[in-house]
Design a protein around this motif. Structure first.
Motif, PDB file in Angstrom:
ATOM      1  N   ASP A 220       1.182  -1.284  -0.154  1.00 25.58           N
ATOM      2  CA  ASP A 220       0.181   0.287   0.076  1.00 25.58           C
ATOM      3  C   ASP A 220       0.729   1.448  -0.005  1.00 25.58           C
ATOM      4  OD1 ASP A 220      -2.113  -1.627   0.205  1.00 25.58           O
ATOM      5  OD2 ASP A 220      -2.221  -2.001   2.489  1.00 25.58           O
ATOM      6  N   TYR A 221       2.101   1.574   0.696  1.00 23.97           N
ATOM      7  CA  TYR A 221       3.097   2.190   0.979  1.00 23.97           C
ATOM      8  C   TYR A 221       4.245   1.572   0.818  1.00 23.97           C
ATOM      9  CZ  TYR A 221       3.183   1.211   5.797  1.00 23.97           C
ATOM     10  OH  TYR A 221       3.027   0.984   7.295  1.00 23.97           O
ATOM     11  N   VAL A 222       5.462   2.458   0.612  1.00 27.53           N
ATOM     12  CA  VAL A 222       6.228   2.646   0.586  1.00 27.53           C
ATOM     13  C   VAL A 222       7.147   3.040   1.953  1.00 27.53           C
ATOM     14  CG1 VAL A 222       7.280   3.163  -1.428  1.00 27.53           C
ATOM     15  CG2 VAL A 222       8.566   0.959  -0.195  1.00 27.53           C
ATOM     16  N   ASP A 223       8.123   3.454   2.261  1.00 29.56           N
ATOM     17  CA  ASP A 223       9.413   4.303   2.326  1.00 29.56           C
ATOM     18  C   ASP A 223      10.581   4.683   2.076  1.00 29.56           C
ATOM     19  OD1 ASP A 223       7.239   5.224   4.728  1.00 29.56           O
ATOM     20  OD2 ASP A 223       8.430   4.301   6.016  1.00 29.56           O
ATOM     21  N   GLU A 224      11.019   5.753   0.988  1.00 31.29           N
ATOM     22  CA  GLU A 224      12.328   5.780   0.948  1.00 31.29           C
ATOM     23  C   GLU A 224      12.578   6.729   0.509  1.00 31.29           C
ATOM     24  OE1 GLU A 224      13.999   3.584  -1.009  1.00 31.29           O
ATOM     25  OE2 GLU A 224      12.319   1.944  -1.922  1.00 31.29           O
ATOM     26  N   ARG A 225      14.347   7.075   0.981  1.00 30.61           N
ATOM     27  CA  ARG A 225      15.011   8.310   1.060  1.00 30.61           C
ATOM     28  C   ARG A 225      14.886   9.063  -0.093  1.00 30.61           C
ATOM     29  NH1 ARG A 225      20.207   6.075   3.799  1.00 30.61           N
ATOM     30  NH2 ARG A 225      20.441   7.961   3.827  1.00 30.61           N
ATOM     31  N   HIS A 310       6.982 -13.809  -4.141  1.00 34.71           N
ATOM     32  CA  HIS A 310       7.939 -13.049  -4.168  1.00 34.71           C
ATOM     33  C   HIS A 310       8.964 -12.281  -3.143  1.00 34.71           C
ATOM     34  CE1 HIS A 310       8.682 -16.843  -6.585  1.00 34.71           C
ATOM     35  NE2 HIS A 310       9.475 -16.988  -5.564  1.00 34.71           N
ATOM     36  N   VAL A 311       7.890 -11.438  -3.290  1.00 36.13           N
ATOM     37  CA  VAL A 311       8.157 -10.142  -2.442  1.00 36.13           C
ATOM     38  C   VAL A 311       7.733 -10.083  -1.073  1.00 36.13           C
ATOM     39  CG1 VAL A 311       7.820  -7.742  -2.435  1.00 36.13           C
ATOM     40  CG2 VAL A 311       8.324  -9.283  -4.230  1.00 36.13           C
ATOM     41  N   ILE A 312       7.505  -9.085  -0.051  1.00 38.40           N
ATOM     42  CA  ILE A 312       7.136  -9.505   1.656  1.00 38.40           C
ATOM     43  C   ILE A 312       6.031  -8.499   0.902  1.00 38.40           C
ATOM     44  CG2 ILE A 312       7.403  -8.919   3.429  1.00 38.40           C
ATOM     45  CD1 ILE A 312      10.226 -10.641   3.268  1.00 38.40           C
ATOM     46  N   PRO A 313       5.223  -8.505   1.037  1.00 36.80           N
ATOM     47  CA  PRO A 313       4.093  -7.120   0.411  1.00 36.80           C
ATOM     48  C   PRO A 313       4.313  -5.460   1.999  1.00 36.80           C
ATOM     49  CG  PRO A 313       2.963  -9.085   0.449  1.00 36.80           C
ATOM     50  CD  PRO A 313       4.327  -9.532   0.958  1.00 36.80           C
ATOM     51  N   GLY A 314       4.131  -4.567   1.311  1.00 33.83           N
ATOM     52  CA  GLY A 314       4.676  -3.158   3.042  1.00 33.83           C
ATOM     53  C   GLY A 314       5.356  -3.332   3.107  1.00 33.83           C
ATOM     54  N   LYS A 315       6.823  -4.078   2.622  1.00 24.91           N
ATOM     55  CA  LYS A 315       8.266  -3.909   3.062  1.00 24.91           C
ATOM     56  C   LYS A 315       9.329  -3.961   1.492  1.00 24.91           C
ATOM     57  CE  LYS A 315       7.745  -6.055   7.758  1.00 24.91           C
ATOM     58  NZ  LYS A 315       8.199  -7.361   8.333  1.00 24.91           N
TER      59      LYS A 315
END
Ligand SMILES: NC(=O)CC[C@H](N)C(=O)O
Length: 356
Positions: A220-225, A310-315
């Motif tokens: 739903d979202y992702v934290d990036e720099r 194969h991807v951890i959702p939300g992370k």
């Protein structure tokens, strides 16, 4: 080689001794690293990425981009070759002043499997970045634009698709008639950094069925720099969307555009943030994986893998998935082009990470 030596020579024991941690003896867990390094040594199929930047003031920002490309390439079982293209060499003025450099730059760009335009400050070479984005868009060549690389893709789209010849970023033309990238300082009380939007910020996916959301495991979202001052002019967003440029990721206010995509292009993505900073050998950055996968004809497979868990959702994390990652090499004879040996794995200490 280093990892094997590290284990064989019992460097870990010496380190534990110096740090007085011998009472916590642990066997080094190098299996995953050794497997990745071993697999890396067998890679043969090349993926060729043109990195279009400004190379007089190489900074450690480029080093992170290079490492992120490497992590993603190994994840996709490809041997990474980076062709460094000085963006000024793509510009019309170079055609007149240094025709050989112009030709060489365009040859490199055209022979690349994918194009990456990294972040940057200052107007030198900006026109070349716009030309690189235009070439990628028009020729369906995979493109990843980071920060300034996204902003220039937006300017390019405005000028050539929406027919707005005066479109520009106010960073480069403060009086631009069509300001499609504008100064948007962040008045945060909790985050330091002057007028720069700096550090980790949240991006919310606005379109579920887009490549970047899938690559991030349908999060739903992702934290990036972040590290930037300018952003897409939010008042122009509806105009852009009508013309086919989609803003698939935004901040919580909906006013800051974080991810762009052109849906009918095989892979045309721009991010206002810097995905390279969170890439790790065992956790390649999703947007870089997308670029390399598209550049090596594997995007569908990777996107399918993403939706199969194969991807951890939300992370911001890829599982080891079907591939095992490793480390970078550059063996195509382009090493002589590499400023300061960065792509050969040499540490490049320039201090502050800011483009000169
Ligand atoms: N890091 C970057 O690429 C910054 C892009 C642009 N110069 C800005 O300040 O917004």
């Amino acid at each position: 080689v280093f990892l094997c030596c590290y284990g064989d020579q019992k460097a870990h024991e010496a380190i534990l001794k110096v740090l007085n941690l011998e009472s916590f003896p642990r066997e080094p867990k190098l299996d995953e690293w050794v497997a990745r390094a071993t697999m890396f040594d067998t890679l043969q199929d090349i993926v060729r990425i043109a990195m279009v930047g400004k190379y007089t003031g190489l900074s450690d920002s480029y080093l992170s981009v290079l490492k992120a490309l490497l992590h993603a390439s190994v994840y996709c079982h490809r041997k990474l070759v980076v062709d460094w293209v000085a963006s000024t060499d793509l510009e019309d003025s170079t055609k007149i002043e240094a025709p050989d450099a112009y030709k060489a730059a365009w040859n490199l760009l055209k022979s690349a499997d994918g194009i990456l335009v990294p972040g940057g400050f200052g107007d030198r070479g900006v026109q070349g970045k716009i030309l690189a984005a235009k070439y990628a868009r028009e020729n369906n060549v995979p493109y990843l634009g980071i920060c300034l690389g996204m902003q220039m893709a937006v300017v390019e789209f405005a000028r050539h698709v929406m027919n707005l010849p005066h479109a520009n970023s106010t960073e480069f033309d403060p009086n631009a008639k069509t300001p499609c990238v504008i100064f948007m300082p962040e008045g945060s009380k909790t985050h330091m950094g002057g007028t720069m939007r700096l550090g980790s910020r949240r991006t919310f996916f606005k379109v579920a069925d887009c490549k970047s959301a899938k690559l991030y495991g349908n999060a739903d979202y992702v934290d990036e720099r972040h590290r930037h001052r300018y952003e897409v002019n939010p008042d122009m967003v509806p105009e852009f969307e009508n013309a086919g440029l989609k803003f698939v990721g935004k901040d919580e206010s909906d006013r800051r555009m974080e991810i762009i995509e052109i849906p009918n292009h095989q892979y045309f993505i721009g991010a206002q943030f810097h995905p390279e900073f969170k890439s790790r050998p065992a956790k390649p950055s999703p947007l870089f994986v997308g670029l390399i996968a598209a550049s090596s004809g594997q995007l569908d497979k990777v996107l399918q893998g993403c939706s199969n868990g194969h991807v951890i959702p939300g992370k911001h994390q890829f599982s080891n998935g079907p591939y095992t990652p490793a480390a970078h090499q550059n063996t195509n004879g382009h090493a002589k082009k590499l400023a300061n040996g960065v792509a050969n794995g040499t540490y490049y200490p320039n201090g502050n990470g800011v483009h000169a």
